[in-house]
Design a protein around this motif. Structure first.
Motif, mmCIF file in Angstrom:
data_model
loop_
_atom_site.group_PDB
_atom_site.id
_atom_site.type_symbol
_atom_site.label_atom_id
_atom_site.label_comp_id
_atom_site.label_asym_id
_atom_site.label_seq_id
_atom_site.Cartn_x
_atom_site.Cartn_y
_atom_site.Cartn_z
ATOM 1 N N LEU A 174 0.834 -1.207 0.000
ATOM 2 C CA LEU A 174 0.000 0.000 0.000
ATOM 3 C C LEU A 174 0.868 1.256 0.000
ATOM 4 N N ASN A 175 1.925 1.252 0.786
ATOM 5 C CA ASN A 175 2.833 2.399 0.826
ATOM 6 C C ASN A 175 3.509 2.615 -0.521
ATOM 7 N N LEU A 176 3.898 1.530 -1.180
ATOM 8 C CA LEU A 176 4.537 1.643 -2.495
ATOM 9 C C LEU A 176 3.573 2.154 -3.562
ATOM 10 N N CYS A 183 -1.183 5.363 -6.769
ATOM 11 C CA CYS A 183 -1.849 4.702 -7.901
ATOM 12 C C CYS A 183 -3.362 4.722 -7.714
ATOM 13 N N SER A 184 -4.063 4.748 -8.827
ATOM 14 C CA SER A 184 -5.524 4.685 -8.802
ATOM 15 C C SER A 184 -6.035 3.279 -9.042
ATOM 16 N N VAL A 185 -5.257 2.487 -9.809
ATOM 17 C CA VAL A 185 -5.670 1.140 -10.179
ATOM 18 C C VAL A 185 -4.463 0.209 -10.052
ATOM 19 N N VAL A 186 -4.704 -1.015 -9.567
ATOM 20 C CA VAL A 186 -3.673 -2.049 -9.516
ATOM 21 C C VAL A 186 -4.230 -3.295 -10.187
ATOM 22 N N TYR A 187 -3.514 -3.769 -11.203
ATOM 23 C CA TYR A 187 -3.871 -5.002 -11.899
ATOM 24 C C TYR A 187 -3.061 -6.148 -11.308
ATOM 25 N N CYS A 188 -3.724 -7.300 -11.132
ATOM 26 C CA CYS A 188 -3.047 -8.496 -10.641
ATOM 27 C C CYS A 188 -3.821 -9.721 -11.113
ATOM 28 N N THR A 189 -3.239 -10.918 -10.910
ATOM 29 C CA THR A 189 -3.930 -12.140 -11.311
ATOM 30 C C THR A 189 -4.883 -12.622 -10.225
ATOM 31 N N GLN A 190 -4.528 -12.382 -8.970
ATOM 32 C CA GLN A 190 -5.343 -12.785 -7.817
ATOM 33 C C GLN A 190 -5.101 -11.798 -6.691
ATOM 34 N N GLY A 246 -6.489 -11.462 -2.335
ATOM 35 C CA GLY A 246 -7.365 -11.902 -1.254
ATOM 36 C C GLY A 246 -8.366 -10.816 -0.883
ATOM 37 N N GLY A 247 -9.472 -11.233 -0.302
ATOM 38 C CA GLY A 247 -10.521 -10.293 0.097
ATOM 39 C C GLY A 247 -10.048 -9.190 1.029
ATOM 40 N N PRO A 248 -9.330 -9.535 2.118
ATOM 41 C CA PRO A 248 -8.870 -8.484 3.018
ATOM 42 C C PRO A 248 -7.909 -7.490 2.340
ATOM 43 N N ALA A 249 -7.023 -7.994 1.472
ATOM 44 C CA ALA A 249 -6.096 -7.099 0.769
ATOM 45 C C ALA A 249 -6.859 -6.198 -0.193
ATOM 46 N N ALA A 250 -7.841 -6.755 -0.889
ATOM 47 C CA ALA A 250 -8.657 -5.950 -1.817
ATOM 48 C C ALA A 250 -9.402 -4.859 -1.051
ATOM 49 N N ALA A 251 -9.937 -5.202 0.112
ATOM 50 C CA ALA A 251 -10.653 -4.214 0.929
ATOM 51 C C ALA A 251 -9.714 -3.094 1.372
ATOM 52 N N ARG A 252 -8.497 -3.449 1.746
ATOM 53 C CA ARG A 252 -7.521 -2.428 2.170
ATOM 54 C C ARG A 252 -7.162 -1.512 1.014
ATOM 55 N N LEU A 253 -7.033 -2.066 -0.195
ATOM 56 C CA LEU A 253 -6.760 -1.223 -1.372
ATOM 57 C C LEU A 253 -7.909 -0.246 -1.591
ATOM 58 N N VAL A 254 -9.133 -0.761 -1.570
ATOM 59 C CA VAL A 254 -10.305 0.091 -1.799
ATOM 60 C C VAL A 254 -10.378 1.192 -0.741
ATOM 61 N N GLN A 255 -10.097 0.848 0.517
ATOM 62 C CA GLN A 255 -10.097 1.854 1.589
ATOM 63 C C GLN A 255 -9.038 2.923 1.344
ATOM 64 N N SER A 256 -7.995 2.559 0.618
ATOM 65 C CA SER A 256 -6.916 3.502 0.290
ATOM 66 C C SER A 256 -7.147 4.186 -1.060
ATOM 67 N N VAL A 263 -14.810 7.170 -13.526
ATOM 68 C CA VAL A 263 -15.175 8.597 -13.496
ATOM 69 C C VAL A 263 -14.893 9.160 -12.105
ATOM 70 N N LYS A 264 -15.258 8.390 -11.077
ATOM 71 C CA LYS A 264 -15.014 8.803 -9.687
ATOM 72 C C LYS A 264 -13.516 8.984 -9.427
ATOM 73 N N LYS A 265 -12.700 8.046 -9.919
ATOM 74 C CA LYS A 265 -11.238 8.141 -9.759
ATOM 75 C C LYS A 265 -10.697 9.391 -10.443
#
Length: 125
Positions: A56-58, A62-69, A71-81, A114-116
């Motif tokens: 998250l610090n790195l 960024c507005s968007v992060v692409y990945c192959t997979q 986890g739910g908690p990590a995705a939630a932390r990204l969205v919160q950020s 649009v929100k981003k």
């Protein structure tokens, strides 16, 4: 907008978010795609929380992060950020996703995008 791709090869999206050792970073607008280089993740992270926090610090600008997979908690932390995680099939070329995103920016972006864009414009003002 800044976009990150979890990648080992720097040509395709080929890494799980939590296991990614590096991210290719790009600046994307409707008119231009610019590579900003590669961001390497710190090695020797202790627990899962530390891994997510360091990533998250790195990726905080960024507005968007692409990945192959991811986890739910990590995705939630990204969205919160205010970072939107996108899962794509492994091996998808980064260039294809950059061009697709650029086309979306130039034509009819979905509501989340649009929100981003509005948030980024507010930061710059």
């Amino acid at each position: 907008m800044l976009v990150a791709f979890a990648s080992k090869s720097m040509k395709t999206i080929d890494s799980h978010f939590g296991l990614a050792e590096s991210f290719a970073i790009y600046k994307v607008t409707a008119e231009k795609i610019e590579s900003l280089g590669v961001t390497a993740c710190p090695q020797g992270e202790a627990g899962d929380e530390d891994k997510v926090e360091s990533k998250l610090n790195l990726l905080k600008n960024c507005s968007v992060v692409y990945c192959t997979q991811i986890g739910g908690p990590a995705a939630a932390r990204l969205v919160q950020s205010n970072i939107h995680p996108l899962k794509v099939p492994e091996g998808r070329p980064i260039q294809d996703e950059l061009e697709r995103l650029q086309l979306l920016l130039a034509t009819n972006p979905p509501p989340w995008l649009v929100k981003k864009i509005k948030k980024e414009q507010e930061k710059e003002a």
